[in-house]
Design a protein around this motif. Structure first.
Motif, PDB file in Angstrom:
ATOM      1  N   ARG A   1      11.460  68.786  72.009  1.00  0.00           N
ATOM      2  CA  ARG A   1      12.832  68.852  71.524  1.00  0.00           C
ATOM      3  C   ARG A   1      12.899  68.824  70.005  1.00  0.00           C
ATOM      4  O   ARG A   1      13.983  68.641  69.445  1.00  0.00           O
ATOM      5  N   ASN A   2      11.761  68.976  69.330  1.00  0.00           N
ATOM      6  CA  ASN A   2      11.834  69.111  67.886  1.00  0.00           C
ATOM      7  C   ASN A   2      12.450  70.462  67.567  1.00  0.00           C
ATOM      8  O   ASN A   2      12.444  71.392  68.377  1.00  0.00           O
ATOM      9  N   ARG A   3      12.993  70.590  66.371  1.00  0.00           N
ATOM     10  CA  ARG A   3      13.773  71.781  66.034  1.00  0.00           C
ATOM     11  C   ARG A   3      12.952  73.070  66.169  1.00  0.00           C
ATOM     12  O   ARG A   3      13.474  74.108  66.585  1.00  0.00           O
ATOM     13  N   ALA A   4      11.661  72.996  65.830  1.00  0.00           N
ATOM     14  CA  ALA A   4      10.829  74.199  65.910  1.00  0.00           C
ATOM     15  C   ALA A   4      10.701  74.675  67.347  1.00  0.00           C
ATOM     16  O   ALA A   4      10.854  75.874  67.646  1.00  0.00           O
ATOM     17  N   ALA A   5      10.413  73.755  68.276  1.00  0.00           N
ATOM     18  CA  ALA A   5      10.256  74.141  69.681  1.00  0.00           C
ATOM     19  C   ALA A   5      11.579  74.613  70.275  1.00  0.00           C
ATOM     20  O   ALA A   5      11.623  75.593  71.030  1.00  0.00           O
ATOM     21  N   VAL A   6      12.665  73.918  69.944  1.00  0.00           N
ATOM     22  CA  VAL A   6      13.975  74.316  70.465  1.00  0.00           C
ATOM     23  C   VAL A   6      14.365  75.689  69.925  1.00  0.00           C
ATOM     24  O   VAL A   6      14.938  76.519  70.641  1.00  0.00           O
ATOM     25  N   HIS A   7      14.033  75.947  68.662  1.00  0.00           N
ATOM     26  CA  HIS A   7      14.397  77.234  68.060  1.00  0.00           C
ATOM     27  C   HIS A   7      13.698  78.394  68.772  1.00  0.00           C
ATOM     28  O   HIS A   7      14.308  79.454  68.986  1.00  0.00           O
ATOM     29  N   GLU A   8      12.446  78.202  69.143  1.00  0.00           N
ATOM     30  CA  GLU A   8      11.735  79.263  69.856  1.00  0.00           C
ATOM     31  C   GLU A   8      12.414  79.576  71.186  1.00  0.00           C
ATOM     32  O   GLU A   8      12.588  80.749  71.554  1.00  0.00           O
ATOM     33  N   ARG A   9      12.811  78.542  71.914  1.00  0.00           N
ATOM     34  CA  ARG A   9      13.497  78.774  73.191  1.00  0.00           C
ATOM     35  C   ARG A   9      14.862  79.412  72.966  1.00  0.00           C
ATOM     36  O   ARG A   9      15.316  80.252  73.753  1.00  0.00           O
ATOM     37  N   PHE A  10      15.536  79.011  71.894  1.00  0.00           N
ATOM     38  CA  PHE A  10      16.843  79.572  71.565  1.00  0.00           C
ATOM     39  C   PHE A  10      16.737  81.065  71.269  1.00  0.00           C
ATOM     40  O   PHE A  10      17.535  81.871  71.773  1.00  0.00           O
ATOM     41  N   MET A  11      15.753  81.463  70.453  1.00  0.00           N
ATOM     42  CA  MET A  11      15.596  82.873  70.115  1.00  0.00           C
ATOM     43  C   MET A  11      15.236  83.699  71.347  1.00  0.00           C
ATOM     44  O   MET A  11      15.696  84.839  71.504  1.00  0.00           O
ATOM     45  N   ALA A  12      14.407  83.134  72.232  1.00  0.00           N
ATOM     46  CA  ALA A  12      14.058  83.848  73.458  1.00  0.00           C
ATOM     47  C   ALA A  12      15.291  84.053  74.334  1.00  0.00           C
ATOM     48  O   ALA A  12      15.478  85.126  74.936  1.00  0.00           O
ATOM     49  N   ALA A  13      16.156  83.038  74.409  1.00  0.00           N
ATOM     50  CA  ALA A  13      17.377  83.163  75.211  1.00  0.00           C
ATOM     51  C   ALA A  13      18.329  84.188  74.596  1.00  0.00           C
ATOM     52  O   ALA A  13      18.957  84.969  75.314  1.00  0.00           O
ATOM     53  N   CYS A  14      18.430  84.204  73.261  1.00  0.00           N
ATOM     54  CA  CYS A  14      19.337  85.154  72.606  1.00  0.00           C
ATOM     55  C   CYS A  14      18.861  86.591  72.755  1.00  0.00           C
ATOM     56  O   CYS A  14      19.664  87.533  72.690  1.00  0.00           O
ATOM     57  N   ALA A  15      17.553  86.775  72.937  1.00  0.00           N
ATOM     58  CA  ALA A  15      17.013  88.129  73.083  1.00  0.00           C
ATOM     59  C   ALA A  15      17.273  88.709  74.466  1.00  0.00           C
ATOM     60  O   ALA A  15      17.022  89.901  74.688  1.00  0.00           O
ATOM     61  N   ASP A  16      17.785  87.901  75.385  1.00  0.00           N
ATOM     62  CA  ASP A  16      18.058  88.370  76.744  1.00  0.00           C
ATOM     63  C   ASP A  16      19.342  89.205  76.737  1.00  0.00           C
ATOM     64  O   ASP A  16      20.435  88.668  76.495  1.00  0.00           O
ATOM     65  N   PRO A  17      19.259  90.512  76.980  1.00  0.00           N
ATOM     66  CA  PRO A  17      20.467  91.353  76.915  1.00  0.00           C
ATOM     67  C   PRO A  17      21.490  91.027  77.996  1.00  0.00           C
ATOM     68  O   PRO A  17      22.667  91.383  77.869  1.00  0.00           O
ATOM     69  N   ALA A  18      21.063  90.364  79.054  1.00  0.00           N
ATOM     70  CA  ALA A  18      21.986  90.058  80.148  1.00  0.00           C
ATOM     71  C   ALA A  18      22.801  88.791  79.884  1.00  0.00           C
ATOM     72  O   ALA A  18      23.726  88.494  80.626  1.00  0.00           O
ATOM     73  N   ARG A  19      22.460  88.052  78.840  1.00  0.00           N
ATOM     74  CA  ARG A  19      23.143  86.782  78.566  1.00  0.00           C
ATOM     75  C   ARG A  19      24.410  87.042  77.750  1.00  0.00           C
ATOM     76  O   ARG A  19      24.361  87.705  76.706  1.00  0.00           O
ATOM     77  N   ALA A  20      25.522  86.524  78.219  1.00  0.00           N
ATOM     78  CA  ALA A  20      26.788  86.657  77.500  1.00  0.00           C
ATOM     79  C   ALA A  20      26.916  85.547  76.460  1.00  0.00           C
ATOM     80  O   ALA A  20      26.241  84.532  76.518  1.00  0.00           O
ATOM     81  N   ARG A  21      27.807  85.762  75.487  1.00  0.00           N
ATOM     82  CA  ARG A  21      28.040  84.750  74.461  1.00  0.00           C
ATOM     83  C   ARG A  21      28.672  83.509  75.079  1.00  0.00           C
ATOM     84  O   ARG A  21      29.721  83.594  75.710  1.00  0.00           O
ATOM     85  N   PRO A  22      28.047  82.337  74.906  1.00  0.00           N
ATOM     86  CA  PRO A  22      28.647  81.115  75.446  1.00  0.00           C
ATOM     87  C   PRO A  22      30.011  80.850  74.811  1.00  0.00           C
ATOM     88  O   PRO A  22      30.226  81.125  73.629  1.00  0.00           O
ATOM     89  N   GLN A  23      30.931  80.325  75.609  1.00  0.00           N
ATOM     90  CA  GLN A  23      32.280  80.077  75.122  1.00  0.00           C
ATOM     91  C   GLN A  23      32.302  79.050  73.994  1.00  0.00           C
ATOM     92  O   GLN A  23      33.229  79.035  73.186  1.00  0.00           O
ATOM     93  N   ARG A  24      31.290  78.196  73.924  1.00  0.00           N
ATOM     94  CA  ARG A  24      31.283  77.157  72.887  1.00  0.00           C
ATOM     95  C   ARG A  24      30.860  77.688  71.529  1.00  0.00           C
ATOM     96  O   ARG A  24      30.987  76.990  70.528  1.00  0.00           O
ATOM     97  N   LEU A  25      30.380  78.904  71.468  1.00  0.00           N
ATOM     98  CA  LEU A  25      30.041  79.500  70.181  1.00  0.00           C
ATOM     99  C   LEU A  25      31.276  80.182  69.600  1.00  0.00           C
ATOM    100  O   LEU A  25      32.013  80.866  70.319  1.00  0.00           O
ATOM    101  N   PRO A  26      31.543  80.020  68.318  1.00  0.00           N
ATOM    102  CA  PRO A  26      32.714  80.657  67.719  1.00  0.00           C
ATOM    103  C   PRO A  26      32.557  82.165  67.661  1.00  0.00           C
ATOM    104  O   PRO A  26      31.454  82.695  67.593  1.00  0.00           O
TER     105      PRO A  26
END
Length: 330
Positions: free
Chosen positions: A296-321
């Motif tokens: 859960r350090n920022r580096a490890a979380v960031h890698e998972r975050f970027m992988a999730a954002c690269a998924d074309p099937a994922r819609a923008r979460p409502q909590r993001l502005p």
């Protein structure tokens, strides 16, 4: 909540540079006036300091252009001028000479970038995968390092830190050092996550930006370095300066020659000897935390975050502005 069709925002990315912060501030106010969000939607603005946040808030709350209450100058109607309070068509933003405030500073969410990014991690990956507070955030790291440093100083690798903390009866130097190191590792988590990943795996190396090196190559390079003695470059690295700042100030030519002699793979160089305490300290921090926190350090979380954002099937979460405005001064 579905936004009204007349409030839809076109996807895009705009960067505007300027050498006068007041002009950029006025442009920000003009942009927000010309492109308002929905009535119950907060405007998210990222700033580099709390002082800039206060300055922007006061600017947004200042009076608009003289004339009517809505900021439209006398004699200028909405049909001919565009959105209320803006100059006639063709006039560059910020060049009209009119007032730029909105008359009120409401529905604003002004944040520091690190807080916003962590909230974005939670919005994309889920609250269960990302804790509310970063376990390796700067604030928590400062106090963890305050507690941990005395128990590490007996190790030879931490000799630069031990020398800096001599004659520190009031613990002022320890707190100063802990704060500086917490800030250093916080920046590494954002900008050099690859270094931290290598250090966590026991590889005291520095990758050049964009270098892709298999783990097997690092293992082979470590063996080659070990055959000739301790890896690193004597006299090439910087430990701590007088204020407790850590940095790498090695000669690139000497490091390249040292890398070649040690058989390190291309795109990787050894950590300078005087700075070997940095990977050792990172491993100590990982060992000190809970097992769940290691991922859960920022580096490890960031890698998972970027992988999730690269998924074309994922819609923008409502909590993001829908829109993020960034105001920075370099």
């Amino acid at each position: 909540m579905t936004q009204p069709s007349d409030r839809d925002l076109a996807a895009g990315f705009i960067v505007i540079h300027g050498n006068q912060s007041e002009t950029l501030r006025d442009l920000l106010c003009d942009w927000m006036r010309a492109h308002p969000l929905a009535p119950l939607e907060n405007e998210v603005i990222l700033v580099q300091s709390n002082g800039i946040a206060q300055w922007l808030t006061l600017s947004l709350a200042s009076d608009p252009a003289p004339g009517t209450d809505d900021g439209t100058p006398d004699g200028m109607d909405d049909a001919g001028s565009g959105p209320a309070g803006t100059a006639p068509a063709g006039t560059p933003p910020g060049a009209s000479g009119l007032g730029h405030g909105l008359g009120i500073a409401a529905a604003l969410d002004i944040q520091l970038p690190s807080r916003f990014i962590w909230q974005a991690y939670r919005a994309v990956l889920g609250d269960d995968a990302v804790p509310e507070r970063a376990p390796f955030g700067k604030e928590l790291l400062t106090w963890r390092l305050m507690r941990m440093l005395p128990g590490l100083l007996h190790q030879e690798v931490f000799a630069p830190l031990r020398r800096f903390l001599e004659d520190d009866a009031l613990l002022r130097r320890r707190h100063q050092l802990a704060a500086q190191l917490a800030d250093l590792f916080d920046q590494y988590q954002v900008y050099r996550a690859d270094w931290l990943a290598d250090w966590a795996d026991g590889h005291d190396v520095l990758r050049t930006p964009g270098a892709v090196v298999p783990a097997e190559a690092l293992d082979a390079g470590s063996v080659a370095a070990g055959e000739g003695g301790r890896s690193g470059l004597t006299g090439a690295g910087a430990g701590l300066d007088a204020d407790g700042h850590a940095s790498f100030m090695s000669s690139s030519q000497n490091l390249h020659a040292q890398t070649m002699r040690q058989g390190m793979p291309s795109g990787v160089r050894p950590v300078p000897e005087e700075s070997l305490w940095q990977p050792a300290l990172w491993r100590a921090l990982l060992a000190d935390g809970d097992v769940a926190d290691i991922d859960r350090n920022r580096a490890a979380v960031h890698e998972r975050f970027m992988a999730a954002c690269a998924d074309p099937a994922r819609a923008r979460p409502q909590r993001l502005p829908r829109r993020v405005l960034v105001f920075g001064i370099s």
